[in-house]
Write an enzyme that holds these catalytic residues in place. Sequence first.
Site, PDB file in Angstrom:
ATOM      1  N   ASP A 187       0.879  -1.173   0.000  1.00 50.40           N
ATOM      2  CA  ASP A 187       0.000   0.000   0.000  1.00 50.40           C
ATOM      3  C   ASP A 187       0.912   1.217   0.000  1.00 50.40           C
ATOM      4  OD1 ASP A 187      -2.171   1.904   0.506  1.00 50.40           O
ATOM      5  OD2 ASP A 187      -3.299   0.227   1.306  1.00 50.40           O
ATOM      6  N   ILE A 188       0.296   2.422  -0.039  1.00 52.51           N
ATOM      7  CA  ILE A 188       1.103   3.639   0.116  1.00 52.51           C
ATOM      8  C   ILE A 188       1.000   4.166   1.545  1.00 52.51           C
ATOM      9  CG2 ILE A 188       1.142   4.381  -2.304  1.00 52.51           C
ATOM     10  CD1 ILE A 188      -1.280   6.196  -1.612  1.00 52.51           C
ATOM     11  N   ASP A 203       3.312   2.138  -4.972  1.00 51.51           N
ATOM     12  CA  ASP A 203       2.369   3.123  -5.519  1.00 51.51           C
ATOM     13  C   ASP A 203       1.899   2.588  -6.868  1.00 51.51           C
ATOM     14  OD1 ASP A 203       1.009   5.213  -6.612  1.00 51.51           O
ATOM     15  OD2 ASP A 203       2.543   6.717  -6.186  1.00 51.51           O
ATOM     16  N   ILE A 204       0.605   2.409  -6.975  1.00 48.80           N
ATOM     17  CA  ILE A 204       0.027   1.805  -8.159  1.00 48.80           C
ATOM     18  C   ILE A 204       0.266   2.667  -9.415  1.00 48.80           C
ATOM     19  CG2 ILE A 204      -2.365   2.766  -8.114  1.00 48.80           C
ATOM     20  CD1 ILE A 204      -1.375  -0.885  -8.253  1.00 48.80           C
ATOM     21  N   TYR A 223     -16.312   6.419  -9.903  1.00 52.06           N
ATOM     22  CA  TYR A 223     -15.988   5.085  -9.369  1.00 52.06           C
ATOM     23  C   TYR A 223     -16.583   4.001 -10.283  1.00 52.06           C
ATOM     24  CZ  TYR A 223     -16.161   1.242  -5.890  1.00 52.06           C
ATOM     25  OH  TYR A 223     -16.043   0.051  -5.212  1.00 52.06           O
ATOM     26  N   LYS A 261     -14.763   1.287 -12.823  1.00 50.65           N
ATOM     27  CA  LYS A 261     -14.901  -0.161 -12.637  1.00 50.65           C
ATOM     28  C   LYS A 261     -15.400  -0.839 -13.922  1.00 50.65           C
ATOM     29  CE  LYS A 261     -13.462  -0.684  -8.413  1.00 50.65           C
ATOM     30  NZ  LYS A 261     -12.326  -1.540  -8.058  1.00 50.65           N
TER      31      LYS A 261
END
Length: 300
Positions: free
Chosen positions: A18-19, A36-37, A125, A129
């Site tokens: 995670d960050i 970081d994604i 969102y 998705k």
Amino acid sequence: MARFLRVKYGQENVLMSDIIKPTKSTAAEGPYIFADILDFKGLQEIVVSHRIDWIIHFSALLSAVGEQNVPLAVRVNIEGVHNVIELAKQYRLRLFVPSTIGSFGPDSPRNPTPNVTVQRPRTIYGVSKVHAELLGEYYHHRFGLDFRCLRFPGVISSDPPGGGTTDYAVFMFFEALRTGKFECYLRPDTRLPMMHITDCLRSLWEFLTVPPDQLRRRVYNVTAMSFTPEELAEELRKYVPHLQVSYKPDSRQLIADSWPQVFDDSEARKDWGWEHKYNLEELVKTMVREVGAQVQGQKN
Ligand SMILES: NC(=O)C1=CN([C@@H]2O[C@H](COP(=O)(O)OP(=O)(O)OC[C@H]3O[C@@H](n4cnc5c(N)ncnc54)[C@H](O)[C@@H]3O)[C@@H](O)[C@H]2O)C=CC1
Ligand SMILES: CC(=O)[C@H](N)C(=O)O
């Protein structure tokens, strides 16, 4: 999920990332690293140096916080998926990305909402998705990527929720057990699909381990129950008889009004044997026990 997978594969073989800083207990449970994604090179380095072969990609901004920061939601939810999917293709990784009831919109049939129907969500969102679902299916058909995706309903656990529309259900337990009062940001009759975290993690695990030839799709609806705030409060009154709930709908009401009320997960049940274990009664009993222990711990 990491806890769940570590029981199956061994503590050292599941890398959590995670960050944000892990809590003490998370750090003690097994390997945890910064990732970081949005940093593609950093992700490549992790895959290579840790010999990763499977990614479960949870990072996202949920429905309510996404509306408050659309540019960030676009980056994390859309660019983030571009990065993991490309990574999965390059290194031949298996990839799971969760979707949501929020991937449907006001034009979708709401009761019930089938696996394949019109989607056209109205939140960033939801848009992100649908994008993840379609891109994953495309990479599966075009490049043979083992992409899998479940559309989850509101997931209820005693962990702090991340900023979604279904979070009211978690807050109701904490406020009921702390103060006996709760102000709900949705109308009393707002029906939404929900699931206890135990069922959610089990569905994910069962779906990930289904042999590929048993899957007719790469994206499935899953759910356990549907309830309204009023029905949840009524069940909770078995444990907190004097619970007072007032209602002050805000912008999250508009989001909830565009989402499924009852989710049709019959394809998951038929194709890979999905069965939920927690109904409303069980969910409330379990949450009262878990949240009650936390509230008691904070008082001591
Ligand atoms: N909680 C729910 O009711 C449902 C959740 N889902 C999906 O499950 C996934 C996880 O949801 P939750 O745990 O509830 O959300 P959450 O908001 O609690 O967790 C999201 C995580 O993403 C991390 N993150 C944000 N930006 C990042 C970045 N640049 N790089 C790496 N990590 C970053 C955050 O630090 C946070 O820990 C999401 O993809 C969500 O769409 C789907 C349906 C229902
Ligand atoms: C149902 C979800 O995806 C999430 N809990 C949200 O409310 O945004």
